[in-house]
Every structure is written in structure tokens, then in C-alpha cells.
Design an enzyme around this catalytic site. Sequence first.
Site, PDB file in Angstrom:
ATOM      1  N   SER A 150       0.829  -1.201   0.000  1.00 42.04           N
ATOM      2  CA  SER A 150       0.000   0.000   0.000  1.00 42.04           C
ATOM      3  C   SER A 150       0.868   1.257   0.000  1.00 42.04           C
ATOM      4  O   SER A 150       1.604   1.510  -0.940  1.00 42.04           O
ATOM      5  CB  SER A 150      -0.982  -0.028   1.176  1.00 42.04           C
ATOM      6  OG  SER A 150      -2.010   0.919   1.006  1.00 42.04           O
ATOM      7  N   ASP A 300      -8.825  -5.742  -4.272  1.00 45.10           N
ATOM      8  CA  ASP A 300      -7.886  -4.780  -3.696  1.00 45.10           C
ATOM      9  C   ASP A 300      -8.468  -3.380  -3.812  1.00 45.10           C
ATOM     10  O   ASP A 300      -8.171  -2.623  -4.727  1.00 45.10           O
ATOM     11  CB  ASP A 300      -6.545  -4.875  -4.424  1.00 45.10           C
ATOM     12  CG  ASP A 300      -5.450  -4.059  -3.749  1.00 45.10           C
ATOM     13  OD1 ASP A 300      -5.693  -3.514  -2.659  1.00 45.10           O
ATOM     14  OD2 ASP A 300      -4.349  -3.968  -4.330  1.00 45.10           O
ATOM     15  N   HIS A 329      -6.854  -6.232  -0.107  1.00 47.68           N
ATOM     16  CA  HIS A 329      -5.738  -5.303   0.034  1.00 47.68           C
ATOM     17  C   HIS A 329      -4.686  -5.890   0.962  1.00 47.68           C
ATOM     18  O   HIS A 329      -4.951  -6.197   2.128  1.00 47.68           O
ATOM     19  CB  HIS A 329      -6.242  -3.971   0.588  1.00 47.68           C
ATOM     20  CG  HIS A 329      -5.239  -2.867   0.524  1.00 47.68           C
ATOM     21  ND1 HIS A 329      -4.591  -2.510  -0.630  1.00 47.68           N
ATOM     22  CD2 HIS A 329      -4.761  -2.032   1.484  1.00 47.68           C
ATOM     23  CE1 HIS A 329      -3.775  -1.508  -0.390  1.00 47.68           C
ATOM     24  NE2 HIS A 329      -3.841  -1.205   0.887  1.00 47.68           N
TER      25      HIS A 329
END
Length: 604
Positions: A150, A300, A329
Amino acid sequence: MADADLNSAAWRVPPSRYLESRPAEHVIPAQPISRYVTMPDGCRLAVDAWVPEGVTGPVPAILIHTPYYRRFAMKPGGQGESCPNAAKFRDILVPRGYALVVVDIRGTGASFGTRDSFRSPREREDAREIADWIVAQPWSDGSIGATGISYPGAASDFLASTGHPAVKAIVPLFAVWDTWSDHYYPGGVFLNRLAQVYDELMVAMDHDRRDLLANISYFSNPDFAGPMPVDEDPDGALVKEAVAQHAGNFRMPDFITDLNFREQKLPYDASFSSANISPYSVCKSIRKDVAIYAVSGWMDGVGYANGAIARYLTMQGNPTHLLLGPWDHGARCNVSPWRGRIDPEFALLGETLRFFDEYLMGLDTGLRAESPIHFFSMHGETWQEATSWPPIPETTRLHLAAGALRTEAATGGEAAHLTDFSFSTGSGTRYERIAAINALEYYPDWHERQAALPAYDSAAFDTAMELTGNTIADLTMASSEPDASIICYLSEVEADGRVRYVTEGLLRALHRKESPHPPEYQSPWPFRTYHRDDATPLTPGVAERMRVVMLPTSWIFKPGSKLRFSLAGTDAEHVKQIPHGRPPVLTLHLGACALDLPLRPFQE
């Protein structure tokens, strides 16, 4: 069924087999080298360097630049992992001959300074300085890779964009390419709950509010005792001083709503827009010899998989690889309804190791002989390989008719649908994990929820059909209001009537205008600038063409199943209401509405 790579013909050497061939040869130190590194403006950043014990010479380094604490202090006698974000990388990479360097970005953890924005451009310059520091260390062989999930994943793009000569390879895991459209404004629709929940997370961490952090599942260990001081701060006085400075950090809801049009300048800074916090804006500065592995999952968030695909296609002059799995995610869950267990079984870290071994350590891993693209097809529960994206270049067009999807266009007719502003997809969706909410089941009640929406069904498929890529909903539609959220869903209606969520797409009608793709954003779907100058209200009652890009997936429709298209005007628990308090009537002109589907027969 599992997402494991064994028994798959998609790889010549499956990632799990590669990992087995690279046994741990070195020892992880009990504690890292931990110190402050001072930036040119005087800001001190907290750095941990995990250097393998037992190596006979200098080693390559992997950098993780994170806002989520490089390491927690632990209460006396406390139990648990003090590095919940970096430990998985440390435990794979350090015993195999890499140093892992983990840095608290300025304004977070034990680092000094304040954060002036999400993914501040200052962090890019800090990353360059950290790279200089790494190569000056006696344990460094002068080469650097970067990775992270991320925010740290996008930070690896920014590091590469500095052009630092030591940076050779990056693995942006579950990372955006365009922060505006991949993250907070997919299709121009604002994810208001995400902004609020993320702000709560950052206040809890940046301000060392342990009472608030206990509510975040990732960091709920009661033995966590705030950010770990560096070695030169034995009594924690410096970390307290650093945390006090964090009180001046930006607040996400205020900041991101100042950027309510893509590339719109901040009201107080004409040099700053959403481009400054997006990797695409600096990708031209990434050297052509830097290898890039873009990784994402089908659930995601609401655009991260688009970001991975756009990164892969935009950076085609570089050595590039693309991996798309059945994950949410960060790959915390296998999201397939047919999974064998919640935790993914795919050796993602083994694939990451192989990539760095190939491009950073210089080993002959066979990776370059593999196909550059691998993706997992749900409901077929199998990995596939491809040499180009999209793997199904031709689309199948199904036309909307009254309650149906047909191979031939309808001769006319309209279908009016009043938006229900109370409709929601619920709490087990693709929206939760990007807000650090611990979703474990995905769309478990979709059968019941989608029943409230207008639906258009195809004929039952005679054979198994594979849908891989982005579906485009090509709609001609009128609205009773000058603006609207258009949210489209695809489902599989199984032979027994069970309805399963497949994917969705969003578009704010204000942003319906399409534009040519710029060099820094290449994709197989229509491009929109989302600029204020390109935003045009609708004329109520006047039909206009709007193409809604649905999020990519790979899904196998079984024989006897139907494909269902559904339409909504909101998702009450996740997106901003448009327009406020005025639910629009959306009228489809059926003779001019169709779905362009990347479909092909699937051989089971």
C-alpha cells in the site's frame, strides 16, 4: 480450493518451489541497527537496519518507507511481533542475504517533523537521502531495492523516480498509480467513509493514541507501547519530542476534499495537486533499467488493481512483471468463495524474493523465462499466464433489453430506475480492507442485497466462460438531476439461482467526458482527466452516453449460469451521496445500452 501455485502449469518454476530452493543461510539479528538519519532540512528520521549475521561481505538492501511504525516498543514482558508490517519481509529476506532497512516517514513513528500531505513530495526527497545513507554503510554492496504494501508500495515508485543510481528493482505491492482515481475518487465518486476511517488510524498512530490504536485490528496488541525509540534515545525522550511535533500533521478528510477534482491545485499552493501524491506523475524519472513487479488482487480496494495494470502498461520500457491474485488489500485474505482457508497459500514472498534475486542480487532464477503476467481465475480456481494485457483482447457485446442481456440490440424502449439512497453493499466488501477494517468474508449476503436493484440477465451459458479484464458498461442514460453516481455491478446467477458478486464500476456523471491517454497513464479502459474544466453537469431528462469502467477481475461462469448486470445510484456506507438529498431517476435508453465483456470459452 486454494490459491497455491503448486500443480499449476502457469509457471515453469512455481514461486513456492523457488522459495524451497533458497534456504535460509544467515541469522536475523536479535535487534536491528537503529538510529536517526538527519535530512538536509534538519528533520531526523528513525531508521532500522536489519543486517544479516554471518555474511562474509557487503549485501544488497531492501528499503521500506512506511507511515505505519517501523517497529513498536513493547511493554515489559510483552508478547507479540514488534514489527507487524515489516516482519514478513525481514524473515524472508534477511536470512537469504539482504539487509532490510525500515524507515518511519517524517511526521510518523519515532521520526521528527510533520506531514503536510498524504504521500508528501518531501518523502520522495527523504527517500533519496536515505538511499545515500544506505550505500555509505560498510555492510552495503551499493545496490538497493524497495517494496512494501500500500503506502510503502507507492513509496517504492517514488524512490525509483529519484533516479538514484543504486536503485535497481522495486516491488510495489497493492499500491496505487493514481491516488485520486485509484484510491479516494474511483470514477470521480468520493469514498467519504474511507477518508474518515483512515484519518482515525493516522491520529491513533501519529499522535501515539494507544487508546484509539487498540480499535484497529492490525495494531490491537495490548502490549504495544508506542513507536520504538532508536538506540541513541534510551529513555524515550526524543521519541516523545518527535510525537509532539506530529500534532501538526494534516488531517485526511480536510486535505483530500481540497482535491475534489483530479490535478486540482490546493487553494493555498498552486504548485501542489493530486499529481504530486501519485506515482504516475514522476514515472518518467524512473530509469529504464529499474525492474518493476506490479502486484494486486481482484478485491484490492476500488482501483488498486487498475493501478497495478496501469503501472505495468505504462512502464513497458522497463523489465516489468504483473501478478493479480484472488486477494484483498495486502493479500490478508483469499477472497474466492471457493477458498480452502482464509489465509492465502500463494508464496507471494517467495515470488518477491525471486524477483529481487534476479534483478538485485544478480542470480539466474529463471524468472525472465517465465511469462511476464500471471493471474488467478476465481470459480475456476486456477492460475493462468499471459504475455500481454488484456489477455482477452476482443470483447463480446451484450445489449440491454427489458430485464435481459441479448446478443442483438433492442429496437428501443426505456427503463427508469429511481435511486434508493439507502442501498448499501454492507460491511463485508472490497471497501473495508483499504480502511484497515478486518473484513474476512466478502459479499456473503450479496444474494439478498442485489435483489433490491434493477437487473438484466443474459441467457444461460452452454459452456464455461472466462471473464478476464475490465468490462465496460456502455450506457445511454438520462437523469432527473444534473449529477448522479452510476454504480454498475456484475454477478453470476448460478443454475440453482444463487447470485454471487463478481465486480463493480463507478462513475460520477459529472465526469463522463473521455480524453486521450497521456504517456504517464496507459490502460485498456477509457481515460478521463477528472479535471474541473472537463466536468459538465447533465441536462435533466436529456440522455447522454456514459461508459462506466468496471473493476478488473478474472471469473469463470459455469455452464448453466447467467451473467447479471445491476444498476445503483449509491452505496450508502461507502460513497458520498450525489446529489445531496435528491435521489435521481436514472433512465436507460435500452436500444443504446450494452456491455463490452472480455469473455472467452474456458477449458476446465
